[in-house]
Design an enzyme around this catalytic site. Structure first.
Site, short mmCIF file in Angstrom:
data_model
loop_
_atom_site.label_atom_id
_atom_site.label_comp_id
_atom_site.label_asym_id
_atom_site.label_seq_id
_atom_site.Cartn_x
_atom_site.Cartn_y
_atom_site.Cartn_z
N ARG A 149 -68.83 -7.44 -35.92
CA ARG A 149 -68.91 -7.88 -34.51
C ARG A 149 -67.58 -7.62 -33.80
O ARG A 149 -67.47 -6.72 -33.00
CB ARG A 149 -69.30 -9.37 -34.45
CG ARG A 149 -69.81 -9.80 -33.08
CD ARG A 149 -68.72 -10.06 -32.06
NE ARG A 149 -67.81 -11.14 -32.44
CZ ARG A 149 -66.70 -11.42 -31.78
NH1 ARG A 149 -66.34 -10.73 -30.72
NH2 ARG A 149 -65.90 -12.39 -32.20
N ASP A 150 -66.57 -8.39 -34.14
CA ASP A 150 -65.29 -8.28 -33.42
C ASP A 150 -64.71 -6.88 -33.59
O ASP A 150 -64.15 -6.29 -32.66
CB ASP A 150 -64.31 -9.33 -33.95
CG ASP A 150 -63.30 -9.75 -32.91
OD1 ASP A 150 -63.11 -9.03 -31.93
OD2 ASP A 150 -62.67 -10.81 -33.09
N HIS B 261 -58.80 -17.92 -36.20
CA HIS B 261 -59.19 -16.54 -35.91
C HIS B 261 -57.96 -15.83 -35.34
O HIS B 261 -57.58 -16.05 -34.19
CB HIS B 261 -60.35 -16.57 -34.89
CG HIS B 261 -60.83 -15.23 -34.44
ND1 HIS B 261 -62.04 -14.71 -34.84
CD2 HIS B 261 -60.30 -14.31 -33.60
CE1 HIS B 261 -62.24 -13.53 -34.27
NE2 HIS B 261 -61.19 -13.26 -33.50
N HIS C 63 -55.57 -12.38 -34.58
CA HIS C 63 -55.43 -10.92 -34.41
C HIS C 63 -53.99 -10.56 -34.76
O HIS C 63 -53.07 -11.35 -34.54
CB HIS C 63 -55.74 -10.54 -32.96
CG HIS C 63 -57.22 -10.50 -32.66
ND1 HIS C 63 -57.87 -9.37 -32.21
CD2 HIS C 63 -58.16 -11.46 -32.76
CE1 HIS C 63 -59.16 -9.64 -32.04
NE2 HIS C 63 -59.37 -10.90 -32.36
N CYS D 69 -57.32 -3.62 -29.26
CA CYS D 69 -57.48 -4.34 -28.01
C CYS D 69 -57.47 -3.32 -26.89
O CYS D 69 -56.52 -2.54 -26.78
CB CYS D 69 -56.33 -5.34 -27.84
SG CYS D 69 -56.29 -6.09 -26.21
N ASN E 76 -58.22 -7.56 -35.46
CA ASN E 76 -58.23 -8.75 -36.31
C ASN E 76 -57.35 -8.49 -37.53
O ASN E 76 -57.23 -7.36 -37.98
CB ASN E 76 -59.62 -9.03 -36.84
CG ASN E 76 -60.58 -9.48 -35.76
OD1 ASN E 76 -61.31 -8.67 -35.21
ND2 ASN E 76 -60.55 -10.74 -35.43
ZN ZN Z 1 -61.24 -11.75 -32.04
#
Ligand code: ZN
Length: 313
Positions: free
Chosen positions: A19-20, A213, A215, A246, A255
């Site tokens: 997902r991310d 979470h 990054h 990003c 991440n």
């Molecule tokens: Zn994230």
């Protein structure tokens, strides 16, 4: 010898690469490859995965097949499946698909929230309450996991008041959230801040403050992981290969990589249930599927240390 073994020594990692990771890169990974990824991650011992999101397909074509991916993941009875949802419609799809958890992001930065979802954090809290009602009327046992994004700072507004993060965490629990995570969406967090903010949120909502979470945009994700461990956090998101990046910071990593976090945890004496060697084989496989994308992290280059810690994972 594992110096830190205790009742509290198991750490759960949720791989969020599907997902991310995939949502921030150009390549659209075919459904069968996503299923292969799930199979291999499961075989490596991963038991928590975020496998997609229920957002309109035209907005995120990379994740348009999420229902099929969830259907595949459900063949593993003890694989805990999370999907991201931005609204009630997405939550209804998550319930219908049979996911174990839905992750609703609520940005602590008013500016980020306005730019991303055109809603205030309080409007998102109202949506959370409607999702909780929908889950109840559907008789669903799905868990509602709220991820407080930009909890440690925001590329648009800069500093995010810690009091606002605490307020949102409390309000989210009141509105029906089961678990709360703090997300360093843009890679601004530092270890002192991580300890301070998690401690404040824990004081407000106790054990419902579950997930970290991070990054690795500015290289502090592993240091932040240690800081969160220090204040009792035992549930971490990470992305295979550290994929993601990003869009606002070209060349920046995404991440924190799952392999690096597994390595860190095993070295420190924590149990993860994950086989690092198998994870590294999967990383190599995924890097062959995503040839034009940037991968991050360290352990894949050097390999694990020659240490007894890695003999019987
Ligand atoms: Zn994230």
């Amino acid at each position: 010898m594992r110096p830190f073994l205790s009742l509290n020594s198991f750490v759960t990692l949720r791989d969020v690469g599907l997902r991310d990771g995939l949502q921030s890169i150009q390549t659209i990974l075919p459904t069968e490859k996503k299923c292969d990824w799930i199979d291999a991650a499961y075989a490596a011992g991963v038991r928590h995965m975020e496998v997609g999101s229920f957002v309109p397909a035209h907005l995120m074509p990379q994740l348009a097949d999420t229902a099929s991916v969830v259907a595949h993941a459900k063949r593993y009875a003890d694989l805990h499946i999370t999907v991201l949802v931005p609204n009630l419609k997405g939550a209804e799809r998550a319930i219908e698909a049979g996911a174990d958890a839905l992750l609703l992001p609520i940005s602590a930065s008013a500016a980020h929230s306005a730019a991303n979802v055109k809603k205030t954090p309080d409007q998102m809290l109202e949506i959370l309450a409607t999702i909780d009602s929908a889950r109840k009327s559907a008789g669903s046992s799905i868990t509602i996991d709220v991820g407080i994004s930009t909890a440690f700072g925001c590329t648009i507004q800069g500093d995010v008041p810690e009091s606002e993060v605490v307020r949102i965490a409390k309000a989210a629990v009141d509105a029906g959230a089961d678990e709360i995570g703090l997300a360093d969406t843009v890679g601004y967090a530092d270890p002192a801040q991580v300890k301070r903010l998690f401690t404040k949120v824990q004081a407000a909502i106790g054990a419902r403050c579950r997930t970290a979470h991070f990054h690795d945009t500015r290289g502090l994700a592993l240091a932040n992981t240690v800081a969160a461990l220090d204040v009792g956090i035992r549930y971490f998101d990470a992305s295979l290969g550290g994929i993601g990046g990003c869009p606002h910071a070209p060349g920046a990593s995404g991440n924190v990589s799952t392999e690096d976090v597994v390595y860190l945890l095993v070295r420190m004496g924590f149990e993860t249930g994950i086989d690092l060697d198998r994870l590294l084989v999967l990383r190599k496989q995924v890097s062959q599927w995503l040839v034009n994308e940037q991968f991050n992290g360290y352990i894949w280059r050097a390999g694990a240390a020659k240490s007894s810690a890695f003999l019987h994972q």
